[in-house]
Write a protein that holds these residues in place. Structure first.
Motif, PDB file in Angstrom:
ATOM      1  N   LEU A 508       6.867  13.677   6.880  1.00 26.14           N
ATOM      2  CA  LEU A 508       7.688  14.762   7.417  1.00 26.14           C
ATOM      3  C   LEU A 508       6.805  15.868   7.988  1.00 26.14           C
ATOM      4  O   LEU A 508       5.774  16.204   7.403  1.00 26.14           O
ATOM      5  CB  LEU A 508       8.558  15.359   6.299  1.00 26.14           C
ATOM      6  N   ALA A 509       7.226  16.439   9.105  1.00 25.45           N
ATOM      7  CA  ALA A 509       6.501  17.564   9.696  1.00 25.45           C
ATOM      8  C   ALA A 509       7.399  18.242  10.713  1.00 25.45           C
ATOM      9  O   ALA A 509       8.272  17.594  11.299  1.00 25.45           O
ATOM     10  CB  ALA A 509       5.239  17.090  10.397  1.00 25.45           C
ATOM     11  N   PHE A 510       7.179  19.518  10.917  1.00 29.40           N
ATOM     12  CA  PHE A 510       7.788  20.210  12.048  1.00 29.40           C
ATOM     13  C   PHE A 510       6.735  20.377  13.125  1.00 29.40           C
ATOM     14  O   PHE A 510       5.552  20.550  12.832  1.00 29.40           O
ATOM     15  CB  PHE A 510       8.334  21.583  11.627  1.00 29.40           C
ATOM     16  N   GLY A 511       7.167  20.347  14.381  1.00 26.42           N
ATOM     17  CA  GLY A 511       6.191  20.532  15.444  1.00 26.42           C
ATOM     18  C   GLY A 511       6.771  20.297  16.815  1.00 26.42           C
ATOM     19  O   GLY A 511       7.957  20.026  16.977  1.00 26.42           O
ATOM     20  N   GLY A 512       5.909  20.410  17.805  1.00 30.59           N
ATOM     21  CA  GLY A 512       6.291  20.101  19.175  1.00 30.59           C
ATOM     22  C   GLY A 512       6.528  21.322  20.032  1.00 30.59           C
ATOM     23  O   GLY A 512       6.620  21.226  21.248  1.00 30.59           O
ATOM     24  N   GLU A 513       6.621  22.500  19.393  1.00 35.42           N
ATOM     25  CA  GLU A 513       6.946  23.659  20.213  1.00 35.42           C
ATOM     26  C   GLU A 513       5.728  24.508  20.582  1.00 35.42           C
ATOM     27  O   GLU A 513       5.644  25.010  21.680  1.00 35.42           O
ATOM     28  CB  GLU A 513       8.003  24.522  19.526  1.00 35.42           C
ATOM     29  N   ASP A 514       4.783  24.663  19.677  1.00 36.12           N
ATOM     30  CA  ASP A 514       3.565  25.398  20.024  1.00 36.12           C
ATOM     31  C   ASP A 514       2.404  24.434  20.032  1.00 36.12           C
ATOM     32  O   ASP A 514       1.990  23.954  18.991  1.00 36.12           O
ATOM     33  CB  ASP A 514       3.302  26.522  19.010  1.00 36.12           C
ATOM     34  N   GLY A 515       1.880  24.134  21.192  1.00 35.83           N
ATOM     35  CA  GLY A 515       0.746  23.214  21.291  1.00 35.83           C
ATOM     36  C   GLY A 515      -0.548  23.907  20.926  1.00 35.83           C
ATOM     37  O   GLY A 515      -0.576  25.093  20.565  1.00 35.83           O
ATOM     38  N   GLY A 516      -1.646  23.165  21.018  1.00 32.63           N
ATOM     39  CA  GLY A 516      -2.934  23.768  20.723  1.00 32.63           C
ATOM     40  C   GLY A 516      -4.040  22.770  20.912  1.00 32.63           C
ATOM     41  O   GLY A 516      -3.797  21.578  21.097  1.00 32.63           O
ATOM     42  N   GLY A 517      -5.262  23.276  20.873  1.00 27.74           N
ATOM     43  CA  GLY A 517      -6.418  22.402  21.063  1.00 27.74           C
ATOM     44  C   GLY A 517      -7.540  22.784  20.121  1.00 27.74           C
ATOM     45  O   GLY A 517      -8.696  22.903  20.531  1.00 27.74           O
ATOM     46  N   ILE A 518      -7.195  22.988  18.856  1.00 30.07           N
ATOM     47  CA  ILE A 518      -8.216  23.405  17.892  1.00 30.07           C
ATOM     48  C   ILE A 518      -8.418  22.362  16.811  1.00 30.07           C
ATOM     49  O   ILE A 518      -9.152  22.582  15.856  1.00 30.07           O
ATOM     50  CB  ILE A 518      -7.869  24.768  17.260  1.00 30.07           C
ATOM     51  N   TYR A 519      -7.755  21.225  16.989  1.00 28.44           N
ATOM     52  CA  TYR A 519      -7.757  20.149  16.010  1.00 28.44           C
ATOM     53  C   TYR A 519      -9.196  19.788  15.588  1.00 28.44           C
ATOM     54  O   TYR A 519     -10.038  19.497  16.439  1.00 28.44           O
ATOM     55  CB  TYR A 519      -7.051  18.948  16.648  1.00 28.44           C
ATOM     56  N   HIS A 520      -9.459  19.862  14.293  1.00 25.22           N
ATOM     57  CA  HIS A 520     -10.751  19.456  13.709  1.00 25.22           C
ATOM     58  C   HIS A 520     -11.943  20.260  14.248  1.00 25.22           C
ATOM     59  O   HIS A 520     -13.063  19.764  14.285  1.00 25.22           O
ATOM     60  CB  HIS A 520     -10.993  17.960  13.899  1.00 25.22           C
ATOM     61  N   SER A 521     -11.680  21.495  14.680  1.00 26.91           N
ATOM     62  CA  SER A 521     -12.775  22.373  15.107  1.00 26.91           C
ATOM     63  C   SER A 521     -12.828  23.576  14.176  1.00 26.91           C
ATOM     64  O   SER A 521     -11.954  23.750  13.327  1.00 26.91           O
ATOM     65  CB  SER A 521     -12.533  22.850  16.548  1.00 26.91           C
ATOM     66  N   ILE A 522     -13.861  24.428  14.366  1.00 26.05           N
ATOM     67  CA  ILE A 522     -13.954  25.630  13.516  1.00 26.05           C
ATOM     68  C   ILE A 522     -12.843  26.629  13.848  1.00 26.05           C
ATOM     69  O   ILE A 522     -12.612  27.570  13.099  1.00 26.05           O
ATOM     70  CB  ILE A 522     -15.332  26.336  13.650  1.00 26.05           C
ATOM     71  N   TYR A 523     -12.169  26.406  14.978  1.00 31.99           N
ATOM     72  CA  TYR A 523     -11.124  27.360  15.386  1.00 31.99           C
ATOM     73  C   TYR A 523      -9.762  27.054  14.763  1.00 31.99           C
ATOM     74  O   TYR A 523      -8.815  27.815  14.960  1.00 31.99           O
ATOM     75  CB  TYR A 523     -11.024  27.411  16.914  1.00 31.99           C
ATOM     76  N   ASP A 524      -9.649  25.948  14.039  1.00 30.91           N
ATOM     77  CA  ASP A 524      -8.413  25.711  13.268  1.00 30.91           C
ATOM     78  C   ASP A 524      -8.520  26.569  12.009  1.00 30.91           C
ATOM     79  O   ASP A 524      -8.987  26.115  10.962  1.00 30.91           O
ATOM     80  CB  ASP A 524      -8.251  24.228  12.918  1.00 30.91           C
ATOM     81  N   ASP A 525      -8.095  27.811  12.148  1.00 31.98           N
ATOM     82  CA  ASP A 525      -8.269  28.744  11.028  1.00 31.98           C
ATOM     83  C   ASP A 525      -7.081  29.711  10.957  1.00 31.98           C
ATOM     84  O   ASP A 525      -6.142  29.619  11.761  1.00 31.98           O
ATOM     85  CB  ASP A 525      -9.612  29.490  11.144  1.00 31.98           C
ATOM     86  N   PHE A 526      -7.152  30.602   9.985  1.00 37.25           N
ATOM     87  CA  PHE A 526      -6.037  31.522   9.725  1.00 37.25           C
ATOM     88  C   PHE A 526      -5.730  32.394  10.942  1.00 37.25           C
ATOM     89  O   PHE A 526      -4.571  32.648  11.273  1.00 37.25           O
ATOM     90  CB  PHE A 526      -6.385  32.386   8.505  1.00 37.25           C
ATOM     91  N   TYR A 527      -6.794  32.822  11.619  1.00 39.08           N
ATOM     92  CA  TYR A 527      -6.608  33.666  12.800  1.00 39.08           C
ATOM     93  C   TYR A 527      -5.818  32.895  13.870  1.00 39.08           C
ATOM     94  O   TYR A 527      -4.840  33.394  14.425  1.00 39.08           O
ATOM     95  CB  TYR A 527      -7.977  34.098  13.354  1.00 39.08           C
ATOM     96  N   TRP A 528      -6.246  31.668  14.148  1.00 37.14           N
ATOM     97  CA  TRP A 528      -5.544  30.861  15.158  1.00 37.14           C
ATOM     98  C   TRP A 528      -4.090  30.622  14.743  1.00 37.14           C
ATOM     99  O   TRP A 528      -3.157  30.828  15.520  1.00 37.14           O
ATOM    100  CB  TRP A 528      -6.258  29.510  15.364  1.00 37.14           C
ATOM    101  N   TYR A 529      -3.902  30.199  13.471  1.00 43.83           N
ATOM    102  CA  TYR A 529      -2.559  29.812  13.038  1.00 43.83           C
ATOM    103  C   TYR A 529      -1.600  31.000  13.102  1.00 43.83           C
ATOM    104  O   TYR A 529      -0.451  30.865  13.529  1.00 43.83           O
ATOM    105  CB  TYR A 529      -2.603  29.236  11.612  1.00 43.83           C
ATOM    106  N   THR A 530      -2.084  32.179  12.702  1.00 46.16           N
ATOM    107  CA  THR A 530      -1.195  33.335  12.649  1.00 46.16           C
ATOM    108  C   THR A 530      -1.038  34.015  14.016  1.00 46.16           C
ATOM    109  O   THR A 530      -0.265  34.951  14.160  1.00 46.16           O
ATOM    110  CB  THR A 530      -1.694  34.365  11.607  1.00 46.16           C
ATOM    111  N   HIS A 531      -1.781  33.527  15.007  1.00 45.45           N
ATOM    112  CA  HIS A 531      -1.553  34.025  16.364  1.00 45.45           C
ATOM    113  C   HIS A 531      -0.769  33.044  17.231  1.00 45.45           C
ATOM    114  O   HIS A 531      -0.063  33.447  18.149  1.00 45.45           O
ATOM    115  CB  HIS A 531      -2.886  34.343  17.058  1.00 45.45           C
ATOM    116  N   PHE A 532      -0.940  31.747  16.966  1.00 45.88           N
ATOM    117  CA  PHE A 532      -0.436  30.761  17.938  1.00 45.88           C
ATOM    118  C   PHE A 532       0.483  29.689  17.371  1.00 45.88           C
ATOM    119  O   PHE A 532       0.944  28.837  18.113  1.00 45.88           O
ATOM    120  CB  PHE A 532      -1.618  30.086  18.652  1.00 45.88           C
ATOM    121  N   SER A 533       0.709  29.662  16.072  1.00 47.24           N
ATOM    122  CA  SER A 533       1.568  28.592  15.560  1.00 47.24           C
ATOM    123  C   SER A 533       2.772  29.192  14.837  1.00 47.24           C
ATOM    124  O   SER A 533       3.365  30.162  15.323  1.00 47.24           O
ATOM    125  CB  SER A 533       0.758  27.646  14.670  1.00 47.24           C
TER     126      SER A 533
END
Ligand SMILES: [Zn+2]
Length: 747
Positions: A508-533
């Motif tokens: 189960l997961a929700f998704g599809g509305e906010d895309g992104g390109g930080i998968y498995h990088s150092i940018y998948d972090d709290f700052y990114w998530y709370t700004h873009f997801s």
């Protein structure tokens, strides 16, 4: 179901009201009312503020396998679970986990260029600068290697790309291939490259796929910046996932381990992932044929294939260490059926800080644990045993879940009723995949969950999308009572449960509305998530509500809510698909051979571009699908028999089974799922036992249904296909027999 006179008067209009009051599947009228009350209490508990605080805590530092903060997180999760009054413990396993010792990539011809291989910190993003604790960019389970060779661009590096290369007269023998991410799971790229004789493999993220072509790049937007790199495992997971040194057994302290040189799931050639900043000069220096249109990415260069004149030097060396895994497992003992287990899991390890992957899911699971603990204090009793599992080591190769399940294989084979997984979570639609015996069940749960932003239920929203997208003349999305759920391939911790053990599973997961390109990088972090997801964490709350309610409803049902109508409807589609696959392969080969004889390729292609016509192939024989049709007929008959038996006991004049009869019916229902497995597994990969669902040998994450039949046809192994059709037919027939046996237990 009980009959409701009002239903007849306002069919269609009153359906939502009715669906809220009809007894839940597998529940008597009384127990259904009690269950709905507890579920409503549960849904009110998950709290966005907690989800946010938990994400901030768990993603505060890098927490990959073997890192200090991975252990710290496991201990913190354990402490929370205990503080809420749950019985929890950490189970430790010891696994092979390579980390980089040396990474060099340089172009040595036609000019010199040295790749940076570094993701720079971003001002304003506090955790992006934690260099000391970040794992460098690499692909785990690449072998050590030092090679210098001409480069060849292979698009996604999947088998069909090599057919194109062959027609263009390009060989990768002795070359280093450069493939872009996408089109398959990443581990397939070095596997197929090595099969074709390549000596090294680079994988880069093209900006077309998740960089500037997709949208603004981080930190200005959510997409991959020029130096962002996708880490990830390249273990040959379609052979077996988990610790490469302990296939099929738990990686406990004293487990018998293979020597490193016998671990077949390591790659055959060295592999390194790179950014598009580092890929650009390499690609720009390639000459040779123009890449076909669909091979071109969004870099400002004309894409050529090579080989050369670009020549690269790739050297990677790893520390081949054994590292500890910390799985955190909480157990809520069952009050009525302690030996029937409902298992819920999400991993807690990440490649770096992993706010999205996996902490968005981990924190939802924590809120579910808190919710269930709260209900227990209020007097709720779970009929079945619930296990809440926070897995370690998912990222390198589903290590924590696989080793745990392999260690507890006997108990799980006996006791496991279902496994419910989640992983990354975002904003948007509910995605439901899994065993089709649970399709009806999870549709029922989704009808209860409010979408936090659109004001309708998550089920209604999904249905509306189905209606909006269906082709003219199609009506299914509007009229089929249950929305179809996807089948599971691989890519997260459900794999060992569904594929190895034959335990009904859901993801189960929700998704599809906010895309992104930080998968498995150092940018998948709290700052990114709370700004873009899901920045206000309302979809995290919805995930906790959905998965938590699913766990409760499975745990409290009197009769397990498996359904075989949707299952047999779906398997019939798979049977039709493989039959069509075989006839298409035949027709396609006949036509292509004819075109080759007629000189169609030579006459139509640009005479100045050197291409070879495809080679003539032996026309596939007709396959005998009768054994599969017979198995399918048995399965469908059994599904009807079960539906009638259930209707009888659920109706006004029927009597609900109790005591030993109920116990027996449930035991037989659990056996149905196991009947979908064969001890000898799939051809050439005996770890994969399930004969209905498997990840593709050449897709990695992508599912292959009726895998033995489908893949033998795809790989043109006709004799094998004939044999596998017989075996698959037998599996469907024995599943049918198991279902009829469960129906008989309801009498
Ligand atoms: Zn994950």
């Amino acid at each position: 179901m009980r009959s409701f006179p009002t239903l007849l008067l306002c069919l269609g209009l009153c359906a939502p009201a009715w669906s809220q009051t009809a007894p839940l599947r597998g529940y008597s009228a009384d127990s259904s009312r009690a269950e709905r009350d507890w579920e409503a209490k549960f849904r009110a508990i998950p709290d966005a503020a907690n989800l946010r605080a938990d994400m901030q805590r768990l993603s505060a530092r890098p927490h990959h396998v073997g890192s200090p903060y991975d252990k710290d997180n496991a201990e913190w999760i354990l402490a929370r679970l205990k503080e809420w009054g749950l019985d929890a413990q950490i189970e430790v396993f010891d696994v092979l986990f390579p980390t980089p010792k040396e990474r060099v990539l340089e172009m040595v011809e036609p000019f010199r260029f040295t790749a940076r291989l570094v993701e720079p910190a971003v001002p304003g993003d506090p955790t992006s600068s934690q260099r000391d604790e970040q794992l460098p960019t690499y692909n785990a389970y690449s072998i050590d290697g030092d090679v210098t060779a001409p480069l060849v661009y292979v698009n996604y590096g999947i088998p069909e790309d090599y057919e194109t290369l062959e027609r263009l007269g390009v060989s990768v023998k002795g070359a280093i291939v450069i493939a872009r991410y996408g089109g398959s799971w990443r581990g397939i790229k070095p596997k197929v490259a090595a099969e074709h004789g390549a000596v090294g493999c680079l994988i880069y993220s093209d900006p077309r796929d998740d960089g500037y072509q997709a949208g603004d790049t981080f930190p200005g937007g959510p997409y991959r910046p020029a130096d962002g790199v996708q880490r990830g495992s390249v273990m040959d997971m379609p052979v077996y996932p988990g610790d490469p040194l302990t296939p099929g057994i738990g990686a406990t302290k004293d487990a018998k381990r293979l020597p490193l040189d016998q671990a077949v799931t390591l790659t055959k050639i060295p592999v390194l992932p790179i950014s598009y900043h580092d890929a650009q000069p390499l690609l720009a220096a390639l000459k040779g044929p123009d890449a076909p249109d669909r091979w071109r990415g969004a870099l400002p260069l004309s894409y050529h294939i090579g080989p050369g004149p670009a020549k690269a030097h790739l050297s990677v060396k790893f520390n081949w260490d054994i590292k500890p895994l910390y799985d955190v497992i909480a157990r809520i003992p069952g009050d009525s059926y302690p030996d029937e287990w409902i298992i819920r899991g999400n991993h807690h390890d990440a490649w770096v800080n992993g706010a999205e992957d996996p902490v968005s899911g981990t924190s939802a699971l924590l809120e579910e644990a808190r919710g269930l603990a709260t209900l227990l204090r209020q007097g709720w009793k779970s009929k079945r045993t619930i296990l809440l599992c926070f897995w370690d080591g998912e990222e390198p190769g589903l290590l924590g879940s696989t080793e745990w399940a392999e260690t507890h294989v006997d108990e799980l084979t006996r006791n496991a009723v279902a496994y419910i997984n989640s992983d990354s979570n975002g904003r948007g639609y509910l995605s439901m995949s899994g065993s089709h015996t649970l399709e009806k069940f999870i549709n029922g749960v989704a009808r209860d969950i409010d979408d936090p932003e659109s004001g309708v239920t998550v089920w209604k929203r999904l249905q509306a999308r189905g209606i909006a997208n269906q082709a003219a003349g199609e009506t299914e999305a509007r009229t089929r009572p249950d929305l179809r759920i996807g089948a599971l391939g691989s890519g997260s911790d459900y794999t060992v449960f569904i594929d190895h053990l034959g335990v009904a599973s859901l993801n189960l997961a929700f998704g599809g509305e906010d895309g992104g390109g930080i998968y498995h990088s150092i940018y998948d972090d709290f700052y990114w998530y709370t700004h873009f997801s899901d920045k206000d964490f309302v979809y995290g709350r919805a995930l906790a509500q959905t998965a938590g309610e699913a766990v409760m409803r499975l745990a409290d049902a009197e009769l397990l809510p498996f359904d075989f109508d949707d299952f047999s409807d779906t398997v019939r589609r798979y049977v039709n698909e493989v039959r069509k696959l075989a006839s298409d392969a035949r027709e396609h080969t006949v036509e292509r051979n004819r075109q080759i004889d007629e000189g169609v390729f030579a006459a139509t292609e640009d005479p100045r571009i050197k291409t070879a016509p495809p080679k003539k192939e032996e026309v596939p024989p007709f396959l005998n699908f009768a054994p599969l049709d017979n198995g399918m007929a048995a399965l469908q008959r059994a599904a009807e028999v079960y539906a009638q038996a259930l209707a009888r006991v659920s109706g006004n004049t029927g009597s609900w089974p109790a005591g030993a009869a109920l116990r027996e019916a449930n035991a037989r229902l659990i056996a149905v799922e196991r009947a979908l497995t064969l001890k000898e597994g799939l051809p050439n990969r005996d770890w994969f036992k399930n004969q209905i669902y498997a990840p593709g040998f050449y897709t990695g994450y992508g599912v292959k249904t009726l895998p033995a039949v489908r893949e033998s046809i795809e790989q043109k192994q006709w004799q094998l296909a004939d044999r596998e059709i017989v075996r698959a037919g037998q599996v469907l027939a024995s599943a049918g027999a198991a279902i009829e046996s469960a129906a008989a237990a309801l009498k």
